[in-house]
Every structure is written in C-alpha cells, then in structure tokens.
Design a protein around this motif. Sequence first.
Motif, PDB file in Angstrom:
ATOM      1  N   LEU A  58      -1.077  -2.245  -3.462  1.00  0.00           N
ATOM      2  CA  LEU A  58      -0.044  -3.162  -4.219  1.00  0.00           C
ATOM      3  C   LEU A  58       0.254  -4.362  -3.853  1.00  0.00           C
ATOM      4  O   LEU A  58       0.277  -4.605  -2.691  1.00  0.00           O
ATOM      5  CB  LEU A  58       1.156  -2.117  -4.145  1.00  0.00           C
ATOM      6  N   PRO A  59       0.361  -5.330  -4.757  1.00  0.00           N
ATOM      7  CA  PRO A  59       0.629  -6.656  -4.404  1.00  0.00           C
ATOM      8  C   PRO A  59       1.923  -6.596  -3.563  1.00  0.00           C
ATOM      9  O   PRO A  59       2.901  -6.076  -3.947  1.00  0.00           O
ATOM     10  CB  PRO A  59       0.785  -7.476  -5.641  1.00  0.00           C
ATOM     11  N   LEU A 105       4.435  -4.663   9.966  1.00  0.00           N
ATOM     12  CA  LEU A 105       3.406  -5.244   9.773  1.00  0.00           C
ATOM     13  C   LEU A 105       2.554  -5.135   8.229  1.00  0.00           C
ATOM     14  O   LEU A 105       2.283  -6.147   7.741  1.00  0.00           O
ATOM     15  CB  LEU A 105       2.267  -5.323  10.824  1.00  0.00           C
ATOM     16  N   THR A 106       2.712  -4.079   7.705  1.00  0.00           N
ATOM     17  CA  THR A 106       2.279  -3.805   6.312  1.00  0.00           C
ATOM     18  C   THR A 106       2.932  -4.883   5.381  1.00  0.00           C
ATOM     19  O   THR A 106       2.268  -5.539   4.548  1.00  0.00           O
ATOM     20  CB  THR A 106       2.457  -2.323   5.913  1.00  0.00           C
ATOM     21  N   LEU A 107       3.956  -5.019   5.601  1.00  0.00           N
ATOM     22  CA  LEU A 107       5.038  -5.757   4.717  1.00  0.00           C
ATOM     23  C   LEU A 107       4.684  -7.241   5.111  1.00  0.00           C
ATOM     24  O   LEU A 107       4.621  -8.223   4.293  1.00  0.00           O
ATOM     25  CB  LEU A 107       6.463  -5.425   4.754  1.00  0.00           C
ATOM     26  N   VAL A 108       5.067  -7.496   6.402  1.00  0.00           N
ATOM     27  CA  VAL A 108       4.509  -8.945   6.770  1.00  0.00           C
ATOM     28  C   VAL A 108       3.370  -9.428   6.317  1.00  0.00           C
ATOM     29  O   VAL A 108       3.300 -10.720   5.963  1.00  0.00           O
ATOM     30  CB  VAL A 108       4.880  -9.095   8.254  1.00  0.00           C
ATOM     31  N   LEU A 109       2.261  -8.881   6.608  1.00  0.00           N
ATOM     32  CA  LEU A 109       0.954  -9.473   6.202  1.00  0.00           C
ATOM     33  C   LEU A 109       0.815  -9.474   4.773  1.00  0.00           C
ATOM     34  O   LEU A 109       0.046 -10.280   4.215  1.00  0.00           O
ATOM     35  CB  LEU A 109       0.094  -8.536   6.732  1.00  0.00           C
ATOM     36  N   GLY A 110       1.298  -8.645   3.995  1.00  0.00           N
ATOM     37  CA  GLY A 110       1.330  -8.649   2.662  1.00  0.00           C
ATOM     38  C   GLY A 110       1.973  -9.842   1.940  1.00  0.00           C
ATOM     39  O   GLY A 110       1.578 -10.355   1.109  1.00  0.00           O
ATOM     40  N   VAL A 111       3.185 -10.150   2.565  1.00  0.00           N
ATOM     41  CA  VAL A 111       3.881 -11.456   2.422  1.00  0.00           C
ATOM     42  C   VAL A 111       3.266 -12.785   2.616  1.00  0.00           C
ATOM     43  O   VAL A 111       3.388 -13.609   2.194  1.00  0.00           O
ATOM     44  CB  VAL A 111       5.499 -11.285   2.393  1.00  0.00           C
ATOM     45  N   TRP A 116      -4.617  -8.178  -0.279  1.00  0.00           N
ATOM     46  CA  TRP A 116      -5.544  -9.412  -0.347  1.00  0.00           C
ATOM     47  C   TRP A 116      -6.835  -9.265  -0.163  1.00  0.00           C
ATOM     48  O   TRP A 116      -7.913  -9.853  -0.818  1.00  0.00           O
ATOM     49  CB  TRP A 116      -4.766 -10.125   0.929  1.00  0.00           C
ATOM     50  N   GLY A 117      -7.344  -8.488   0.947  1.00  0.00           N
ATOM     51  CA  GLY A 117      -8.739  -8.140   1.411  1.00  0.00           C
ATOM     52  C   GLY A 117      -9.374  -7.675   0.012  1.00  0.00           C
ATOM     53  O   GLY A 117     -10.567  -8.336  -0.446  1.00  0.00           O
ATOM     54  N   GLU A 118      -9.060  -6.838  -0.640  1.00  0.00           N
ATOM     55  CA  GLU A 118      -9.916  -6.152  -1.843  1.00  0.00           C
ATOM     56  C   GLU A 118      -9.773  -7.245  -3.161  1.00  0.00           C
ATOM     57  O   GLU A 118     -10.775  -7.432  -3.856  1.00  0.00           O
ATOM     58  CB  GLU A 118      -8.860  -4.836  -2.125  1.00  0.00           C
ATOM     59  N   ALA A 119      -8.466  -7.691  -3.407  1.00  0.00           N
ATOM     60  CA  ALA A 119      -8.565  -8.642  -4.419  1.00  0.00           C
ATOM     61  C   ALA A 119      -9.358  -9.730  -4.338  1.00  0.00           C
ATOM     62  O   ALA A 119     -10.328 -10.305  -5.444  1.00  0.00           O
ATOM     63  CB  ALA A 119      -7.103  -9.151  -4.657  1.00  0.00           C
TER      64      ALA A 119
END
Length: 504
Positions: A395-396, A476-482, A402-405
């Motif tokens: 989910l964006p 970290l899941t949220l921080v790395l996503g943003v 990021w890695g998969e997209a």
Amino acid sequence: MTTGQTLLLAALLLPAIGALLAAGLPERLDRAGRIAGTAFAAATFGVVLAMLAPVRNPGTGARINPWSEIDVPWAPTLSLRFHLGVDGISYPLVLLTSLLTLLCCAYCLWKVPEPGRGRLLVALLLVLEIGIVGVFLALDLVLFFVFFEVVLLPMYAVIAVWGGADRRRAARKFVLYTLFGSVLLLVGVFVVVSSAGTGDLVALSDPATRPMTSGLQLLAFVLLAAAFAVKSPLWPLHTWLPAAHTEAPTVGSVVLAGVLLKMGTYGLLRVAVGVAPDGAERSAPVLGVLATAAIIVGGLVCLAQTELKRLIAYSSVGHMGFVLLGIATLTATGLQAALIGNIAHGIVTGLLFFIAGGIKDRTHTGDLDRLGGLRETAPALSGVLAYAAIASLGLPGLAGFWGEAFAVVAAFERGGPLWTTLGVLAAVGAALAAAYFLRLLRRVTHGPAAPAVAGLGPAARLGPGELVAWSPLVALTLVLGVLPPIVLSYSADPVAALAEVFGR
C-alpha cells in the motif's frame, strides 16, 4: 585506532561478549542471562547508531568507498586480511540487524519457548548477529565466507531445539540447502581469488585492478549467484524456507526473514555483481526470469495456503523476488529498489512473524479456518495484523510500496520485449500479493469468532513484551513509507557508481 574503527570492532565484540555471558550463567539465573544478553544487544545497537557520527568520505566515484574501515593482516602467509568497512549500501542492513536482534532479545525477557533455557536462545541470537553483521561489514572475500558460515549452526540450533513438532526435519533441510550454497560460494571465492590474486573487495570492484577475463567473470558470477540464490531464496531453490519458518520459534522466524535472507541479496549485489560485472550483464536475463517466476509462484502458492506462518513464509519468496528483479535490471533505479525492498521486507515481515507468533501462543494453532473472527475477541492484535498485511501487500505510504513499485519501473526502464514482459508479470505478482493478504484478513479477522479465539479473555490484550518488540517496527513501517530517503540517500552514490559500469 580511530573512532570509526573502534565502532566496527565493537559491533562484533559486544554481541560475542554478551553471548558468552548469557550462555555461561547457570539455569537458576536464566532471567539474569536474558537481561544481560539484551543489554549487550542494546549496546550493539547504540554502537551501530554511532557509526553515522564520523565524517563520511567524500564521493570519489568508487563503487566501495567506506565511511570507516579496518584493514590489517590476518594470515600474511596466505595473503589474507582482516578488512572490515561500512558504507551506504551495508549500513542500513547493519542497523536493521542490530535492531531486530535487540527486539528479539527483549521479546525473550517475557516470552521464551522453554523456561529455564531462554538465556541460551538469547546467546544464539547474539551469535547470529555476529555472523550477519560480519557479512555486511566484510570487505575481504575469505572473511566474507567465514562470517557467512558462522550463522549456520546457531540457526540450526534455534530451529532444532526451540522449534515446533517437525523442527528437526526442518533444521536438517535448512542445513543441507545452506551447505550446498556454501560449497558453491567457496568454489566461487576460490575462482576469484586464484585468478585475481586478491580477495579484497575494494580492489576487485575497481576495473583498473581486476584482471579477470570475461569468461572467468561469467564462471565466477554463476557460482556466486547460485550460492546467494539459495540464501535469498530464489525459485526453485526456496523449498527449505517454508519448513524452516513454520517450525522455528517466533524470534527465529523474525531473524531468519528479517535479516538472514538479506545475506543472499546483499552478497549478490556487493560480491557477485561488484566482482564480476561482465558475468552479471550476461546472466541478467536469466536472473530476471527466475526472479519474476519467484514472484508469480510465491503469490499463487500463498493463495493455496491454510496455515498462517507458511503463508507469510511463501510471501517472502515473492517479496524477495522483487528484490532480485531489481538487482537483475542492473539499473540505478533497480538497485535502489532492491536496497529499500530489503529493508522494508525485514521490517514488515519481521513484524508479521512476531504477530503470527503472538496469535499461535494464544490460540495454539495457525490454521486459518480456526482463527476466524479474531477482531471480535482481540481487536488490538487483529488491528496490528491488518496494518502489517496491508504494508506487506504494498500500500502506498507504507514501507512495502517503494521496493516493489520501483522494481517494476526498473524493468520497464531497462526496456526491450523481455524486460517489459517481466515488468508486466511482476505487476501481476503484486496484485496476487494483495489478493492473498486480503484473503488472509477475511479468514482470520472477519466473521464470527471461531472456538480457538472465542475464549481468549484477558489474554487477548497485547503484553509488555509485544508492545516493546512490535512498536518500533510499526513506527518504522510508516516512517520508511513516508520518508524513503532515510535509506536511499545513503546508497545513492555507491549505487550510481555501480550502475555506471553498465552504462545505466
């Protein structure tokens, strides 16, 4: 000795001291041993954080340009050197390893599979940390091989002693596959060192000092890539992984998925591609096809799974397929996608295995049919599971995106009928990930409460160990996503230098 050199040594010595202390205490002091081991894991994490403090070397265009390094004779008569270093490619993985080790040790303060032997489990986790961190820091091929082998026996013991009912078969399978990969790695190291006259990765990555012919590079790359494919794991060499994950204790699964698999993808990028770029260029289409096959096969197999940990394990095959596809493109975009995909997978899948362990501890089952209606009786546990699942499906705004997209983007960027087709298939694989994770949530969290979860009562609440171990990964899941630059900014220069070799 400089501050940076001291920190490099401390990152290996502190977990070694902690392991010896934890394992050396008697059974009656088991909790004290777990506390001591966790304290040394925390100290190691602090040391790794401090590695950012020294002024980094300015960009030189070199593919390996360590911020800090140690390079001293190890066995002079054999021309072996104790060469350690950290740069923007290895540092995020070293930090992830030290973090997950600390969280697993902290988790063991409250939850251990066998009371009275928890200190031994913590000691083995610290030994695993030595081997994994050593792999990421080693800048000599022989030293890299030594650290690569250090993880074998501790992980075997973690699975065989603290695992599930079928733990010994799973541990043997893990060892057999890993030994097969180790033989190939040893032969590959011998080919490189004997032909180049050095095992120094900095020298081997420099075209001016690498005398290997194109044919030798192809041979070296095939041997090294096959060895790292076992660890990654790349289809069809992945079959050891589901059994190991399913039978391993919770902390064993977290370390295995979170960082041990990254030894394979890191080795492929740092060693195989770095040392033998001509071989990598010629083998890239085959690697891309196998990586895409892993994405599709992993997704389809996940749709057929009925056991929670096996589903998460097979999802790792697909997610690591995206990492390998990014590497196979040999583009700056693809290599960056692989690096951030590595970190994201370690964070999100580590969290998923923690959650799976929490569910099995409470319900004594991983059967999806027996876990229905979890949100009715354990809303907090169900909510964290849903959060981790949607992060893993890409989910964006969360880490898995990021890695998969950008692995898919890199395949299209590479161009040509083959890579365009692989990009399309990888995108289909991403859709499969969404399908099997949504199916997982529907079966586990929705509907009426199944008997296994109906009577949880107070046990449904998250315990202190879970709050301590899971909270950093949730954040970290949220921080790395943003904020993906917190990883990508460190690796931009070495990745650009490496991609330049391929004219990309």
